[in-house]
Design a protein around this motif. Structure first.
Motif, PDB file in Angstrom:
ATOM      1  N   LYS A 157      -1.944  -3.123   0.821  1.00  0.00           N
ATOM      2  CA  LYS A 157      -2.055  -2.554   2.150  1.00  0.00           C
ATOM      3  C   LYS A 157      -0.750  -2.739   2.913  1.00  0.00           C
ATOM      4  O   LYS A 157       0.061  -3.619   2.591  1.00  0.00           O
ATOM      5  CB  LYS A 157      -3.203  -3.216   2.907  1.00  0.00           C
ATOM      6  CG  LYS A 157      -3.036  -4.713   3.126  1.00  0.00           C
ATOM      7  CD  LYS A 157      -4.243  -5.299   3.835  1.00  0.00           C
ATOM      8  CE  LYS A 157      -4.119  -6.807   4.008  1.00  0.00           C
ATOM      9  NZ  LYS A 157      -5.284  -7.390   4.700  1.00  0.00           N
ATOM     10  N   GLN A 161      -2.387  -3.545   8.563  1.00  0.00           N
ATOM     11  CA  GLN A 161      -3.493  -2.669   8.199  1.00  0.00           C
ATOM     12  C   GLN A 161      -4.671  -3.505   7.696  1.00  0.00           C
ATOM     13  O   GLN A 161      -4.490  -4.551   7.067  1.00  0.00           O
ATOM     14  CB  GLN A 161      -3.035  -1.691   7.112  1.00  0.00           C
ATOM     15  CG  GLN A 161      -4.010  -0.565   6.803  1.00  0.00           C
ATOM     16  CD  GLN A 161      -3.466   0.378   5.740  1.00  0.00           C
ATOM     17  OE1 GLN A 161      -2.600   0.018   4.953  1.00  0.00           O
ATOM     18  NE2 GLN A 161      -3.978   1.602   5.702  1.00  0.00           N
ATOM     19  N   THR A 170      -4.336   3.620   1.252  1.00  0.00           N
ATOM     20  CA  THR A 170      -3.092   3.052   1.777  1.00  0.00           C
ATOM     21  C   THR A 170      -1.940   3.337   0.840  1.00  0.00           C
ATOM     22  O   THR A 170      -2.093   3.274  -0.376  1.00  0.00           O
ATOM     23  CB  THR A 170      -3.235   1.522   1.959  1.00  0.00           C
ATOM     24  OG1 THR A 170      -2.017   1.005   2.505  1.00  0.00           O
ATOM     25  CG2 THR A 170      -3.512   0.816   0.649  1.00  0.00           C
TER      26      THR A 170
END
Length: 362
Positions: A157, A161, A170
């Motif tokens: 990620k 996030q 992602t």
């Protein structure tokens, strides 16, 4: 600020590895593995073992029934645990962490069989038999969340996030969630071990293989170290079921990286992962049994039962120590009122050693 990943993610610069010896209850299973070896030699021993012990090849339909046994919610045996799920309280069915065990199917609100290693990313396609119906790889998942993942490769990620441990898309890939990234990494390692070039890690994750002796990538070594196996948790339950050939839907083989994540370090290098066999003896286990519940927790207290005095250290997912509390053997409540929702690691230190457990606050 000291981060927990400095404990887990410092890449090994020495060729020295910890001595490995399985505990007594696992010695019969691993009797033909030379644990004095490392690298590809150790990997080859584990390949032979994992393949030879896989004696019951489940049909794709059998996996429904196996999952209803192996993936039960320890707090409610009417439910199963859903991979990628993270909340049962946000009124969003696609993010559910649990679901009624008989609600399997293909509709909205159902759970289905998630190929952690997507069928289409196998070479050739894994299909729905052989590697495509391997119950060590297939996990229950919400139908829609499974569809959102699709065949996206795994990826880290971005900074900032998914701060509460969520899963989602992602960086051109899929982040499985803070609770599940270690599970997914160990499944990919198992698939590579068992099925070789048909299930290359580089086909299912964004990362580099330049520091490993084969096609393992650094992403899965990182996740394996960052997210250790929870003692007696879902991964252990699944492994124990499939190893017992008297169980109706047992395959007969284990995922060795669940038994000891450090095997990945001994084979591929990278960050030092959890060593579940280090300094372990039956005497130690009997002297200091620690239980922590409920987990996940919706309130502000967690019960910790131990027959020894312990010091509990709580770390957030970035490795920051957020709480320290001494807990005596007759005082069993860990106060987490100051913690926000998310996934934490709880290090429980006693005179007999340290045990790490994963805690989810909803």
């Amino acid at each position: 600020m000291k981060h927990l990943y400095t404990l887990f993610l410092v890449f090994t610069t020495s060729v020295a590895f910890a001595q490995l010896a399985p505990p007594a209850e696992l010695e019969p299973y691993y009797s033909n593995v030379d644990f004095t070896s490392t690298g590809i030699s150790l990997k080859n021993d584990l390949i032979d073992l994992t393949t030879d012990k896989h004696i019951n090849f489940l049909s794709y339909s059998d996996v429904w029934e196996a999952s209803k046994i192996t993936d039960l919610d320890a707090d409610n045996s009417n439910n199963i645990i859903l991979l990628y799920g993270y909340s049962d309280t946000d009124n969003n069915v696609t993010t559910d962490r649990t679901r009624a065990k008989n609600a399997n199917g293909g509709g909205v609100g159902d759970w289905n069989r998630e190929h952690v290693y997507p069928k289409s990313r196998g070479n050739p396609n894994l299909g729905t038999s052989g590697p495509g119906s391997d119950a060590q790889m297939l996990r229950p998942s919400d139908v829609q969340r499974n569809g959102q993942r699709g065949n996206l490769v795994f990826a880290n990620k971005s900074t900032g996030q998914f701060l509460n441990g969520e899963s989602g898309s992602t960086n051109g890939g899929w982040y499985p969630g803070d609770e599940w990234k270690g599970d997914c990494a160990r499944i990919i390692m198992y698939m590579y071990l068992h099925y070789g070039e048909r299930c290359l890690p580089s086909n299912v994750g964004i990362g580099s293989n330049t520091s490993t002796p084969d096609d393992m990538i650094d992403l899965f070594l990182q996740w394996n170290a960052e997210d250790p196996v929870v003692e007696g948790g879902l991964e252990d339950v699944r492994n124990a079921y499939h190893a017992n050939t008297s169980n109706e839907y047992a395959q007969g083989n284990r995922n060795p990286f669940i038994d000891n994540p450090y095997l990945a370090t001994a084979i591929w290098g990278g960050p030092d992962a959890q060593n579940r066999w280090e300094n372990l003896s039956i005497e130690d286990v009997s002297q200091n049994t620690i239980k922590m519940y409920p987990n996940p927790v919706n309130g502000n207290e967690v019960t910790i039962l131990s027959n020894k005095d312990i010091i509990a250290e709580v770390y957030d997912i970035l490795g920051k120590k957020v709480k320290v509390q001494s807990i005596s053997s007759n005082q069993s409540k860990l106060n987490i009122s100051g913690l926000s929702q998310g996934v934490y690691l709880v290090k429980l230190n006693s005179e007999n050693g340290t045990e790490t457990k994963r805690l989810i606050k909803q």
